[in-house]
Structure formats: structure tokens, C-alpha cells
Scaffold this active site. Sequence first.
Site, PDB file in Angstrom:
ATOM      1  N   ASP A  61       6.699  -0.608 -34.941  1.00  0.00           N
ATOM      2  CA  ASP A  61       5.268  -0.798 -35.163  1.00  0.00           C
ATOM      3  C   ASP A  61       4.830  -2.026 -34.359  1.00  0.00           C
ATOM      4  O   ASP A  61       5.192  -3.152 -34.683  1.00  0.00           O
ATOM      5  CB  ASP A  61       5.026  -1.011 -36.669  1.00  0.00           C
ATOM      6  N   HIS A  62       4.063  -1.798 -33.321  1.00  0.00           N
ATOM      7  CA  HIS A  62       3.726  -2.875 -32.406  1.00  0.00           C
ATOM      8  C   HIS A  62       2.747  -3.894 -32.999  1.00  0.00           C
ATOM      9  O   HIS A  62       2.504  -4.949 -32.420  1.00  0.00           O
ATOM     10  CB  HIS A  62       3.142  -2.305 -31.104  1.00  0.00           C
ATOM     11  N   ARG A  63       2.216  -3.589 -34.177  1.00  0.00           N
ATOM     12  CA  ARG A  63       1.379  -4.584 -34.828  1.00  0.00           C
ATOM     13  C   ARG A  63       2.237  -5.761 -35.296  1.00  0.00           C
ATOM     14  O   ARG A  63       1.817  -6.901 -35.299  1.00  0.00           O
ATOM     15  CB  ARG A  63       0.667  -3.994 -36.058  1.00  0.00           C
TER      16      ARG A  63
END
Lengths: 381, 475
Positions: free
Chosen positions: B445-447
Site C-alpha cells: 500500500d503506497h500510502r
Amino acid sequence: MPLNNEADATQNELVQLITPSGERRSNPVYDRWVSDVDGAALQALYEDMVVIRRIDAEATALQRQGELALWPPLLGQEAAQIGSGRALREDDFVFSSYRENGVAYCRGVDLTDLLRVWRGNASAGWDPYAINMAPPQVIIGAQTLHATGYAMGVLADGADSVAVTYFGDGATSQGDVNEAMVFAASYQAPVIFFCQNNQWAISEPVRLQAHVPIAHRAPGFGIPSVRVDGNDVLACLAVTREALDRARTGGGPTFIEAVTYRMGPHTTADDPTRYRDANELEDWAAKDPISRVAALLDAQGLLSAEVSDAVKATADDVAARLREGCISMPEPQALDVFKHVYSEPNSWLERQQDSYEQYLTYFDSAESVNTAPNPSREVSR
Amino acid sequence: MSPVIKEFRLPDLGEGLTESEIVVWHVAVGDTVELNQVIADVETAKAVVELPSPYAGVVAKLHEQPGTVVEVGSPIVSFDVPGSGVPSGDSPDSSADKADDDEPPAKREPNLVGYGAAVEKTGRPTRRARRGAASTVPARPADASTADDAAVTAEAPQTSVPEEAPLERPRSTPPVRKLARDLGIDLPAVNGTGPQGLITREDVLAAQQKSAQEESAQSGTGQSGTGQQGADRGVPASIAAGERETRTPIKGVRKHTAAAMVASAFTAPHVTEFLTIDVTASMDLLARLKSSRAFADVRITPLALVAKALCIALDRNPTLNSRWDDASQEIVQHHYVNLGIAAATPRGLMVPNIKDAQALGLRELADALKGLTETARAGKTSPADLSGGTISITNVGVFGIDAGTPILNPGEAAILAMGSVRKMPWEYQDEIALRQVMTLSLSFDHRLVDGEQGSRFLADIGTILSDPGMVLTMV
């Protein structure tokens, strides 16, 4: 007297007079409260439990058949409800949650009235003063305040009746219940807080809400408490009688934690298999409230085939009357909603009723333009 | 005394449900049933429940097959009920006998909590709408109703379908409207046989069959959809024989899986990285472990090694073991690893997880994996096993696949796909050798996780698996 005003090891012990296998266990403190319970009285308690289980099963079936909108089963909690319900005097007053249909049965509720709310036909099923039991409270724990207020009224009247309020383990986390206990203790009001700890607040296990037995909370409010085997009808009768006696003689409130188990779903719209373990269910099935009394009666030679048949016949009869009353219940009329808002006429409400009536007529005329006399029109409104 | 047919319509079994699936019938046509005898298992969005018979009598007809999703209010079973014992209001019913199949329940309907309401509620606004449009398109279904189905003529006049013709939209339900649209059926041209002219699934299917036979004989001319309608159904008549496609209702675990995937894919921006490594050393280790006494009675697999490697690498890269809590606007860092394992089960994809996997040794991890997959394949995974996962592994290698871009299990920051172990020509000590090679695919999850952290994590796992001894430098 084992009041839990001081923390000690005995607090965790359940008052139990009949073991799960059906043996009568003597108890120096509580035996005297049930010394009058002879064979016939025990048979009557047995019949009560069988009957309310049958009511519960029939109502559950009626819901599955579309005749009730919802039903909150009490399966497994028969002893807690009958034991406490049968301890009450006629002039005592019950403030219950939605699951105490067994208590309502003890109060002599009309079977059809019992289902009125669950069929969606009325906001309240019965006249509270006819059976001295308020309509079931759906808001969790709110009824405890009503009970305490009523009990304060009893004090003001100088009467010796008692208010009994029923709620579950989850309700003890509500502000209302805590406020009710504060006031009950402050005024030493004649009220019994009867908590059926059925282990699950819908899907929330009791251990998440209470790290100590729930009964331990009451002494903090200055209210004596007792933990009782909620699947033991005799023990429930005994502790309730003791609490009633205390309340009638100026001793103030009592908190009873009846440790039991909700064998069924929270309501017919719930699926408990999604959150609880089948093993747990099995463990509690072994502590069934009815089979232990059956075993005890049997051991005493008090459960002949005739007795069993008579109990079954009574249960079947009650179930048949319940069903008939349910499916033949007249539909509520649209204007009924205006009936129980104010006790006296109110011009503001009357105006609303008038315009609503006109609004409804509008549909009637729209329909009569389209159709020949339509027999279903009355009910479809 | 002549028997009376009583129809049982599907009630709202929960609070406010609109449909349920018939899971299994416990009775067959001709069976005698008692009041409250369990006749079927029905699955709602909330629970599987047993349906008790509302009548004592003989089963005359089962309207729906197991596996069918039925709308609340639709008839599901008819009973032959002995003529006596029917509650008041009996006489008009019993005169009609079988022909009243639909009628008495229609009258009874509002008595039955749950399915009176839905129809009535939609009915009222519709009736209001009809006024404005009163004279636009009259005389629609009069012909249709007479021609189409004699069986329901008893219903039609009573509910005054002809008068209700000029509705803006014919009365139906969203699933049926969609069905009609999919089949290219023009709803206003369909004769509704349901309560008050409601167009049911059966009506649409019947209309489709009919128009297939007569082609465009009766349907609305100049309807914009007509041309496409014909085109869509290039071989419409043969729908029953030799289907060109099969339609399976979306429900159950499939529905749940889909919702979870969509939720995950469209809330968490996924990045996937790949790493192909020489795992010969790990395979050798595995072989040695298998013959060692400590692992004698346990089936130790590459998955167990990867799981252990992941736990070790996770300790060095804790960001991958966290959760984006959108509601509280916080990033939750887990100090434990609940390791999810994607499992293909009879009920579909499940991701049960191993609690506190970080605390387990390789041996314990192998045991836990075995227990978990066996439970899942037996369909006995408990709700607790499925919740609370913090990171997952999916072993696509067992299907002979090398790599993929796995979608995150909702609420988790990373998922590792392990590919199959293949013998491939590979650089080894500056020579080309036949080595055992595996590809790891890591989605994160690139967040929460930047490329740096994701890359380091994946590289750590790769290092451990290609050279297990390197663990000494990591723990």
C-alpha cells in the site's frame, strides 16, 4: 450473609441449589428462602419453563413464516426468568428489556399482546398497569432508570412494593444503568437490578466489557450484589426472594447477576455462528435449565408420564393459542399512530391527524378510479 | 372437503432484507408436512436459517430450485391444505380451489409482516406518478394480459393492470429491470403477474421466450432499443438448448470476495515489485530439515520457509506490518504478526491468519500452516481466524505460476506472492548452472509504504531465501 460489599474469594462463587445433573445442593444461606417449594411447586416451575421455551420456539417459527417482523429468543434463559418472575408479588412492577417474554408470561400477559409489537402492529402490546409490567424497552438499559424512578415513587407512597428491572450484561456498560444505580443507592430505593448475564451482547463477549464478574460493579455504588446460577430456577427464586425482602423492609436496592447463556441468536435477524464457538454452545447445553429440574423431579418420582404429558399438553395449547392470536390479529389502522401520543385531546395533533386523513383519502379515491371494489383495499392501506 | 392450495411466500427473515437464497429443500412435492416442520434452509445476507412450514398439509409445488436467489414476497412453496381449519375469510377462497393459487395469498399478503411493506411502499409513489402521465400511452397490456397467460387472469382484473398502464415506469424491482435490460426486453410491453401488476423475473423470461418465437410481432414499434434488442439476441430461440453463456448469480463468498477486492484495489494504491532469486540453498536446507529428527513428523514446505523469512524481514522493516486507519486518520503499527495465508477452499478464497506468527519457530510455523490450511479446506475456518490479519502470503507457485500482482487483503499493508520453484539456467559462481529459482512478488500500500521500505523488505526476504545463513546477520 454473602453480600458482596467487600471483595473476597467467595464473590466468584455462584449460588446454586440444583446442579446441572439435577442434584439438590444444600445452601445454609439460601435454603430458607425456598423451604416452601415442595414437589408440586417444583413441578409448576418446571411447567413454566417448558411453556416459555415453547412460546419462544413458536414465536421463532412465526417469524420465519413471515408472521412476525422480529423475535428475540430467550432459549437458555428460562430459569433466570421464571425463577425471578415467580418470586414477584402482583403489586411489584417489572421494567424489562425486550427478551423477558418469560417474565411477561409470569405476569399473566395475554399471549396475543405478547406478540403485538413484534408483529409490528402496535408500539406497545399491553396496558402496563393491567399486569404491572412496562412494555419491553428496546433502548439498551433505559428501563433501569424507569425502575429506579418508580421505586423512588414507591418510597414516596410509603408502599412496600418493589420495582424489578431486567437487563443484560451489555447494558451494564451503558450510562443509564450506572446512573440508575447511583440514584437507587442514594435514595435506598426498593429496586432490584436483575442482570441476565447471557455472555454475549449481540456479538460482544462479556469478557470484553467486564474484567471482573459484573456483580462486582454494584458494591462500588453501595449496592449489595449476588451472583447466581442463572440456569438454576430454584437458586434464582431464592436470591430474588431475598432481594425482594430486603427492598420491602427498607434495605434498599440489590443487584443480581444471573449467570446464564443465550443459546439462540440475539434476534431472529442474527447469526451467532459468525462470532461464537460451537464448543461454547455445547458446554452450556450441558447446563440446561430445564433438563436439570427434570432430572431432579424424576429422581424424586415426580415426573411420571402423566405429569410430562400434562406439561406438554399445556405447552402445546399455549403455542396454538399464541399462533392463532398472532395470525388473526387485526391490522393496525393508519390513524392509530395518533392514538397514544397525548392522554388528552390536543388541537395541534388533531390538525395533523386531519391532514393525514385527507392525504390517505387521496389514495383511496385514486384507487377507486382505477378499480372495482377491491377486497384487499382495507388491509393494503 | 376439498383441499385448498396455500402459497407460502418468502418472508423477510432478517430486518429489512429484500432477498434470500434457497440453499436446500428438505421436502419434495407430495410430502406430508406438519406445522413448523423444517422445509428448507435459506441463506440471507445475515444468516442461514431454517424455514418452518406455516401449514400442515401436502407439498403441492416447489416454486424455486435450490441455489436460487428469491425476492422477499415471491412464492416459494405451495401446500395442499385440508379444507378445514382455515381461518376466517375462508369461503371466497375455497370456492376458487386451485385457480386461486395467486389470489388468497395476495389478500393475505399485508397480514404477513415483511412482504406487505416492500410492495406497498413502492406502490404508493408510483400511483402518484401515474396521474400526470394518465393519458399518454393507454391500452398497453390489455391484449398481452389476455393472450399471455390464462393462469393469471384471476389476478389481472383484480389488480387493474390495464388501468395502471400509463405508468412512467412499469412496476418491477431493480434485479428484474436489469434482467430485462440484459435480455433486451422492453419492460412496458411485459405483462406483470405479481402483486398489483408487479413485473416478476418469470414475466420477463416468459416475454423473452415469447418474443423469441414471434420475433417482433407484438413489441413496441419504433422503440429505440428494438434494433439492438434483435442484434443482442442473435440466436435467441435457442436459449434453452446450446447456451452460449452461463449466468451465475453473484452471491455468497464470491460476492464478498469481489467487494473486498474492489474495496482494496480502489482505496489502497498498489505497487508491486518483483524479485527473482536462486533458492537452491533453501531447498537444500529444506531437504536436510525433512530428514532431521526435529522435523520428522511435520510436512515442512517452501511456504513455511518463506513465512519464516517474511517474519524475520518484517522485524527489520516494520512499516510493512501496519494499517491505514482512515476513520481515525492514523497509521497503526502492529507489534505482532498475524500472518494471513490465502487458501482456495470449497467455499472460495479465504485468508485465515496465524496469530502471533512472529513468536513461532519454524517448526511451530509449519504446524500452524498445516492446521490452518486443513481447517480452511474442510470449510471450518472460524470467523476469528479470518479477522485481524496484518500481512498475507499467497502461494501461486502451487499452480505452477511464477509471479503476479496480488491485491492486498483489505486493512493490510502488504501481500507477498511466492511463485513456483523451477530449475533454470542461472548465474552461479560466474558460470551458468541449473539452479532452483523462484520469483517473489510483493504488493504494498503506497500510502503507508514507500518504495525504499518495500524494496528493502523484499530484498531481505530474497537474501534469506537465497542464502539462509544470512539470517545470522539479521536477528
